[in-house]
Design a protein around this motif. Structure first.
Motif, PDB file in Angstrom:
ATOM      1  N   ASP A 101      47.787 -15.341  14.707  1.00 10.12           N
ATOM      2  CA  ASP A 101      47.413 -14.194  15.532  1.00 10.12           C
ATOM      3  C   ASP A 101      48.264 -12.991  15.155  1.00 10.12           C
ATOM      4  O   ASP A 101      49.473 -13.105  14.892  1.00 10.12           O
ATOM      5  N   GLU A 102      47.628 -11.821  15.136  1.00  6.74           N
ATOM      6  CA  GLU A 102      48.347 -10.609  14.749  1.00  6.74           C
ATOM      7  C   GLU A 102      49.353 -10.185  15.817  1.00  6.74           C
ATOM      8  O   GLU A 102      50.460  -9.765  15.515  1.00  6.74           O
ATOM      9  N   ASP A 103      48.983 -10.267  17.065  1.00  8.90           N
ATOM     10  CA  ASP A 103      49.881  -9.909  18.164  1.00  8.90           C
ATOM     11  C   ASP A 103      49.449 -10.729  19.370  1.00  8.90           C
ATOM     12  O   ASP A 103      49.362 -11.942  19.287  1.00  8.90           O
ATOM     13  N   ASP A 104      49.152 -10.065  20.496  1.00  6.29           N
ATOM     14  CA  ASP A 104      48.589 -10.797  21.614  1.00  6.29           C
ATOM     15  C   ASP A 104      47.103 -11.035  21.414  1.00  6.29           C
ATOM     16  O   ASP A 104      46.462 -11.711  22.211  1.00  6.29           O
ATOM     17  N   TYR A 105      46.535 -10.468  20.346  1.00  4.09           N
ATOM     18  CA  TYR A 105      45.142 -10.687  19.982  1.00  4.09           C
ATOM     19  C   TYR A 105      45.091 -11.466  18.672  1.00  4.09           C
ATOM     20  O   TYR A 105      46.090 -11.619  17.978  1.00  4.09           O
ATOM     21  N   SER A 106      43.906 -11.960  18.322  1.00  5.98           N
ATOM     22  CA  SER A 106      43.779 -12.809  17.132  1.00  5.98           C
ATOM     23  C   SER A 106      43.607 -12.005  15.852  1.00  5.98           C
ATOM     24  O   SER A 106      44.250 -12.281  14.836  1.00  5.98           O
ATOM     25  N   ILE A 107      42.723 -11.019  15.910  1.00  6.35           N
ATOM     26  CA  ILE A 107      42.433 -10.221  14.723  1.00  6.35           C
ATOM     27  C   ILE A 107      41.859  -8.886  15.196  1.00  6.35           C
ATOM     28  O   ILE A 107      41.422  -8.759  16.342  1.00  6.35           O
ATOM     29  N   ALA A 108      41.851  -7.893  14.328  1.00  3.61           N
ATOM     30  CA  ALA A 108      41.330  -6.574  14.687  1.00  3.61           C
ATOM     31  C   ALA A 108      40.442  -6.054  13.566  1.00  3.61           C
ATOM     32  O   ALA A 108      40.638  -6.382  12.387  1.00  3.61           O
ATOM     33  N   VAL A 109      39.441  -5.266  13.942  1.00  3.38           N
ATOM     34  CA  VAL A 109      38.555  -4.615  12.978  1.00  3.38           C
ATOM     35  C   VAL A 109      38.599  -3.115  13.251  1.00  3.38           C
ATOM     36  O   VAL A 109      38.835  -2.677  14.382  1.00  3.38           O
ATOM     37  N   TYR A 110      38.311  -2.324  12.192  1.00  2.00           N
ATOM     38  CA  TYR A 110      38.521  -0.878  12.288  1.00  2.00           C
ATOM     39  C   TYR A 110      37.294  -0.075  11.899  1.00  2.00           C
ATOM     40  O   TYR A 110      37.337   1.165  11.970  1.00  2.00           O
ATOM     41  N   THR A 111      36.213  -0.724  11.516  1.00  2.00           N
ATOM     42  CA  THR A 111      34.999  -0.009  11.126  1.00  2.00           C
ATOM     43  C   THR A 111      33.809  -0.542  11.912  1.00  2.00           C
ATOM     44  O   THR A 111      33.837  -1.675  12.417  1.00  2.00           O
ATOM     45  N   GLN A 112      32.763   0.281  11.994  1.00  2.51           N
ATOM     46  CA  GLN A 112      31.551  -0.159  12.679  1.00  2.51           C
ATOM     47  C   GLN A 112      30.923  -1.343  11.963  1.00  2.51           C
ATOM     48  O   GLN A 112      30.477  -2.303  12.606  1.00  2.51           O
ATOM     49  N   GLN A 113      30.906  -1.289  10.638  1.00  2.36           N
ATOM     50  CA  GLN A 113      30.350  -2.403   9.897  1.00  2.36           C
ATOM     51  C   GLN A 113      31.176  -3.655  10.095  1.00  2.36           C
ATOM     52  O   GLN A 113      30.647  -4.774  10.146  1.00  2.36           O
ATOM     53  N   GLY A 114      32.496  -3.507  10.229  1.00  2.00           N
ATOM     54  CA  GLY A 114      33.343  -4.652  10.502  1.00  2.00           C
ATOM     55  C   GLY A 114      33.025  -5.299  11.842  1.00  2.00           C
ATOM     56  O   GLY A 114      33.054  -6.537  11.970  1.00  2.00           O
ATOM     57  N   VAL A 115      32.691  -4.490  12.849  1.00  2.00           N
ATOM     58  CA  VAL A 115      32.311  -5.036  14.158  1.00  2.00           C
ATOM     59  C   VAL A 115      30.998  -5.804  14.043  1.00  2.00           C
ATOM     60  O   VAL A 115      30.872  -6.925  14.555  1.00  2.00           O
ATOM     61  N   TYR A 116      30.025  -5.204  13.356  1.00  2.00           N
ATOM     62  CA  TYR A 116      28.736  -5.888  13.194  1.00  2.00           C
ATOM     63  C   TYR A 116      28.906  -7.192  12.415  1.00  2.00           C
ATOM     64  O   TYR A 116      28.333  -8.238  12.788  1.00  2.00           O
ATOM     65  N   SER A 245      40.455   3.593  20.455  1.00  2.00           N
ATOM     66  CA  SER A 245      41.454   4.156  19.542  1.00  2.00           C
ATOM     67  C   SER A 245      41.081   3.972  18.086  1.00  2.00           C
ATOM     68  O   SER A 245      41.872   4.324  17.206  1.00  2.00           O
ATOM     69  N   GLY A 246      39.890   3.419  17.828  1.00  3.63           N
ATOM     70  CA  GLY A 246      39.506   3.111  16.462  1.00  3.63           C
ATOM     71  C   GLY A 246      39.898   1.718  16.044  1.00  3.63           C
ATOM     72  O   GLY A 246      39.693   1.326  14.891  1.00  3.63           O
ATOM     73  N   LYS A 247      40.475   0.953  16.958  1.00  7.96           N
ATOM     74  CA  LYS A 247      40.899  -0.416  16.681  1.00  7.96           C
ATOM     75  C   LYS A 247      40.255  -1.334  17.708  1.00  7.96           C
ATOM     76  O   LYS A 247      40.534  -1.244  18.901  1.00  7.96           O
ATOM     77  N   VAL A 248      39.366  -2.214  17.256  1.00 10.84           N
ATOM     78  CA  VAL A 248      38.697  -3.173  18.131  1.00 10.84           C
ATOM     79  C   VAL A 248      39.403  -4.513  17.993  1.00 10.84           C
ATOM     80  O   VAL A 248      39.411  -5.104  16.911  1.00 10.84           O
ATOM     81  N   LYS A 249      40.001  -4.963  19.067  1.00  8.00           N
ATOM     82  CA  LYS A 249      40.744  -6.216  19.058  1.00  8.00           C
ATOM     83  C   LYS A 249      39.815  -7.373  19.390  1.00  8.00           C
ATOM     84  O   LYS A 249      38.948  -7.252  20.265  1.00  8.00           O
ATOM     85  N   MET A 250      40.026  -8.477  18.703  1.00  8.53           N
ATOM     86  CA  MET A 250      39.217  -9.671  18.941  1.00  8.53           C
ATOM     87  C   MET A 250      40.101 -10.782  19.516  1.00  8.53           C
ATOM     88  O   MET A 250      41.184 -11.057  18.982  1.00  8.53           O
ATOM     89  N   TYR A 251      39.636 -11.373  20.597  1.00  4.95           N
ATOM     90  CA  TYR A 251      40.338 -12.481  21.250  1.00  4.95           C
ATOM     91  C   TYR A 251      39.424 -13.695  21.275  1.00  4.95           C
ATOM     92  O   TYR A 251      38.201 -13.556  21.445  1.00  4.95           O
ATOM     93  N   LEU A 252      40.024 -14.879  21.145  1.00  8.64           N
ATOM     94  CA  LEU A 252      39.305 -16.120  21.379  1.00  8.64           C
ATOM     95  C   LEU A 252      40.116 -16.936  22.385  1.00  8.64           C
ATOM     96  O   LEU A 252      41.238 -17.357  22.095  1.00  8.64           O
ATOM     97  N   ASP A 253      39.560 -17.122  23.555  1.00 13.93           N
ATOM     98  CA  ASP A 253      40.189 -17.910  24.612  1.00 13.93           C
ATOM     99  C   ASP A 253      39.360 -19.155  24.863  1.00 13.93           C
ATOM    100  O   ASP A 253      38.121 -19.107  24.851  1.00 13.93           O
ATOM    101  N   MET A 254      40.058 -20.261  25.112  1.00 13.77           N
ATOM    102  CA  MET A 254      39.363 -21.525  25.330  1.00 13.77           C
ATOM    103  C   MET A 254      40.013 -22.277  26.481  1.00 13.77           C
ATOM    104  O   MET A 254      41.237 -22.428  26.527  1.00 13.77           O
ATOM    105  N   ASP A 255      39.208 -22.726  27.413  1.00 12.33           N
ATOM    106  CA  ASP A 255      39.635 -23.618  28.490  1.00 12.33           C
ATOM    107  C   ASP A 255      39.029 -24.992  28.227  1.00 12.33           C
ATOM    108  O   ASP A 255      37.825 -25.112  27.996  1.00 12.33           O
TER     109      ASP A 255
END
Length: 556
Positions: A101-116, A245-255
């Motif tokens: 994990d990069e920080d408290d999140y797993s990974i981040a994307v910075y472009t619209q195409q990256g989000v898609y 902010s131009g940074k979309v953080k991705m989280y994966l949480d599992m119970d």
């Protein structure tokens, strides 16, 4: 002058009889008090009474420790299974996930195409889960046998228009939600049927949540001859764009929730019979109940003995028993043992329910069993106190504890002030000061001399005013707490230790109880408030005095 022989004779007969009864009553009370303050071995030598409480405590320590080890080994398998499944799912569903994990999140994307790409990657991987996963994991099903679909929900502002170049915006802060479902059986049609759903307006988009449920079986317990558990994994993948902010953080949480498998069959290995463990847990509960009953009985007997002593002093010396002597009868070790017994009983019941697959509260059970085991082993100090060399440590802790507690209350006010100040000023510029709990942890590590240079070096020096303040803040805190507060803290304990050593050499101050046990009858009147604070602390030392052949180190 003639006197009545009867009255004279009556006086000669009755008075010696009354005096004899008083002496017998006094000696009986003194013997009972001496016996109460004896160690288990001395009680056995004095009256040949078997020390049942000591035997029960030894048996309880062995059984509770064994129970904790067995449960801990099983719990480690459960925790490792959940953690490894979380890592596996992150690698399966998060595109370009590095494994850390990069920080408290797993990974981040910075472009619209990256989000898609990341969004479609999750849906594609979910559709091919059966062919991709190397573990025994599959889709969850409804009661009717149909697959539970994946759900994608996006939250966005109801209306929004932003022109950064003109420094203009028009936002309706009310959030709206739009959702779609994805069935792995219709993997080829979901893009065409929901093309408008994936037309994202990133100025308005707040977040996207993908939720789905999977099923798995923990087969590693077969090696320890335990029945495998079936698990339900509730997975949530979040695309967080709240900061815009131009940074979309991705989280994966599992119970993960475990349950007993409905249909199972094991062959080729010896299945462990869980009934033996249930019987063992039941025996632990029985031993703890016996221990609690014996300690409660001892507390009741101590209260009755105190009442006898108080009544005797009031009738013979017209005095009340001082608070110091009253505390001699209140044995805190018994309360500690009773609390540990109750925690062990509750933890054993939860453990039995977990083994019967009726509960899955591994963490709650661990807290009860762990705390009870901690208290049981702390209670061993009570028996070490019967040895004089070990008793010095115990008496030092007792003597220093009130002063240390008052000192910590005062130092805690300064500590809280530094905590709040560091959080509000340095929080935006230093990762160790981002939250109140992290600030408290960072300052505590500084007090112990840990990570000093790293704390100084990691501060961002873009703001010269904050940089200068941070230096003054850190230097003042380290100097104050290490050179003054910590030194005073150690001095309090050292002073208590030296006091104990001196009193062991020169003798401890005597209270009314001690004089009575020594058969002294000079009980001077003591005015309230006339004693120094050190006299109040002497009540904690009284238990190591010797009364005749009785060595009193800790009350039984």
């Amino acid at each position: 002058m003639n006197q009545s022989p009867f009255s004279l004779s009556g006086t000669r007969v009755v008075l010696p009889s009354i005096m004899t009864q008083d002496i017998i009553k006094e000696e009986s009370l003194r013997d009972d008090l001496r016996y109460y303050f004896m160690s288990p071995c001395e009680k056995y030598r004095a009256r040949r009474q078997i020390p049942w409480k000591l035997g029960v405590q030894i048996l309880k320590i062995i059984m509770i420790t064994t129970q904790l080890i067995l449960f801990g080994l099983n719990n480690q398998l459960v925790v490792s299974y959940k953690e490894e499944n979380t890592i596996a799912l992150k690698n399966l569903f998060l595109k370009d996930y590095s494994g850390v994990d990069e920080d408290d999140y797993s990974i981040a994307v910075y472009t619209q195409q990256g989000v898609y790409d990341s969004l479609f990657h999750v849906l594609d991987q979910y559709s091919q889960l059966g062919r991709l996963s190397v573990g025994p994991i599959s889709y969850a099903e409804n009661e009717d046998g149909s697959l539970l679909p994946l759900v994608v929900c996006k939250h966005y502002y109801k209306r929004g228009s932003i022109q950064p170049s003109d420094e203009a915006y028009d936002i309706d802060a009310q959030l709206e939600e739009a959702c779609m479902t994805h069935d792995p059986k219709t993997a080829n049609q979901w893009k065409a049927e929901n093309s408008s759903f994936f037309d994202l307006d990133f100025y308005r988009l707040v977040d996207i949540k993908i939720t789905f449920q999977l099923k798995g079986i923990n087969l590693q317990t077969v090696r320890s001859r335990e029945l495998p558990d079936c698990y339900s994994f509730y997975v949530t993948i979040t695309f967080d764009n709240q900061c815009h902010s131009g940074k979309v953080k991705m989280y994966l949480d599992m119970d993960a929730l475990s349950s007993a498998c409905r249909d199972w069959k094991i062959s080729g290995t010896a299945q462990k019979n869980t009934h033996y463990l249930l019987v063992f847990d039941g025996f632990v509960i029985l031993v703890c109940l016996t221990s609690a009953v014996l300690c409660t009985r001892s507390i009741i007997l101590a209260v009755r003995l105190l009442q006898r002593f108080a009544r005797f002093f009031h009738e013979n010396y017209n005095r009340k028993v001082c608070e110091d002597d009253q505390r001699e009868f209140l044995n805190g070790w018994y309360l500690l043992i009773i609390i540990s017994d109750l925690l062990a009983i509750v933890g054993s019941i939860l453990k039995m329910e977990i083994q019967a697959k009726s509960l899955t509260s591994y963490d709650v059970c661990s807290i009860f069993l762990g705390t009870s085991t901690l208290m049981v082993w702390v209670g061993v100090i009570r028996y070490l106190g019967y040895f004089q060399k070990y008793n010095v440590l115990i008496l030092t802790m007792k003597a220093a504890f009130p002063k240390v507690l008052r000192f910590c209350c005062c130092a805690g006010m300064i500590y809280l002030g530094y905590t709040f100040c560091g959080w509000i000023v340095l929080g935006p510029y230093h990762e160790k000061f981002e939250g109140l709990s992290r600030v408290a942890e960072c300052l505590f590590s500084l007090v112990n001399g840990d990570d000093m240079f790293t704390t100084f070096a990691q501060l961002k020096d873009k703001n010269i005013l904050v940089w200068l303040f941070s230096r003054a803040y850190l230097y003042s805190f380290i100097s104050l707490f290490i050179y003054m507060v910590l030194s005073l803290f150690i001095a309090l304990i050292t002073d208590a230790y030296e006091t104990i050593k001196n009193y062991q050499k020169d003798g401890f101050p005597l209270t009314d109880l001690h004089k009575f046990l020594r058969e002294q009858r000079d009980f001077p009147f003591v005015e309230e408030g006339s004693q120094a604070d050190t006299y109040v602390g002497f009540s904690t030392f009284c238990c190591c005095k010797r009364y005749g052949n009785v060595t009193v180190m800790l009350k039984k």
